[in-house]
Write a protein that holds these residues in place. Structure first.
Motif, mmCIF file in Angstrom:
data_model
loop_
_atom_site.group_PDB
_atom_site.id
_atom_site.type_symbol
_atom_site.label_atom_id
_atom_site.label_comp_id
_atom_site.label_asym_id
_atom_site.label_seq_id
_atom_site.Cartn_x
_atom_site.Cartn_y
_atom_site.Cartn_z
ATOM 1 N N GLU A 28 0.822 -1.081 -0.040
ATOM 2 C CA GLU A 28 0.019 0.118 0.099
ATOM 3 C C GLU A 28 1.070 1.253 -0.114
ATOM 4 O O GLU A 28 2.054 1.345 0.681
ATOM 5 N N ALA A 31 0.612 7.405 0.856
ATOM 6 C CA ALA A 31 0.369 8.879 0.434
ATOM 7 C C ALA A 31 -1.057 8.879 -0.451
ATOM 8 O O ALA A 31 -1.816 9.939 -0.251
ATOM 9 N N THR A 32 -1.449 7.565 -1.068
ATOM 10 C CA THR A 32 -2.648 7.903 -2.035
ATOM 11 C C THR A 32 -3.421 6.616 -1.167
ATOM 12 O O THR A 32 -4.709 6.823 -1.764
ATOM 13 N N ALA A 34 -3.325 3.584 -2.502
ATOM 14 C CA ALA A 34 -3.423 2.888 -3.531
ATOM 15 C C ALA A 34 -2.642 1.671 -3.310
ATOM 16 O O ALA A 34 -1.557 1.482 -2.434
#
Length: 94
Positions: A28, A31-32, A34
């Motif tokens: 993972e 920061a995002t 994603a």
């Protein structure tokens, strides 16, 4: 390069011929949020912060014909200047 955290293992009982020893790990990107899958040859563990190279840089790290790997864990982050890594006090390890 991408900084990410190892969140799990991806179990694979069959692989493409020519793929070297290693593990597929789920990551993972903090920061995002994603998620991605990366190939690990270092033996990192769950919860570790890692550096990831992508694309041709990742696949050309291997000797011989490049395997179909487009994300490769290339380092384990011990401490960061932002204090985001486990055990970090905001500076280099002492």
């Amino acid at each position: 390069m991408i900084s990410a955290v190892v969140t799990g293992n991806v179990w694979s009982t069959r692989r493409v011929d020519g793929l070297p020893s290693g593990a597929f790990l789920e990551l993972e990107i903090p920061a995002t949020g994603a998620r991605m899958i990366a190939f690990d040859v270092l033996g990192v563990g769950l919860g570790e912060h890692v550096l990831v190279a992508q694309g041709s840089v990742a696949s050309h790290w291997f000797t011989g014909p490049p395997p179909p790997v487009d994300a490769l864990i290339i380092g384990s982050i011990d401490a960061g200047s932002t204090g985001s890594a486990p055990g970090s006090e905001g500076g280099p390890p002492g």
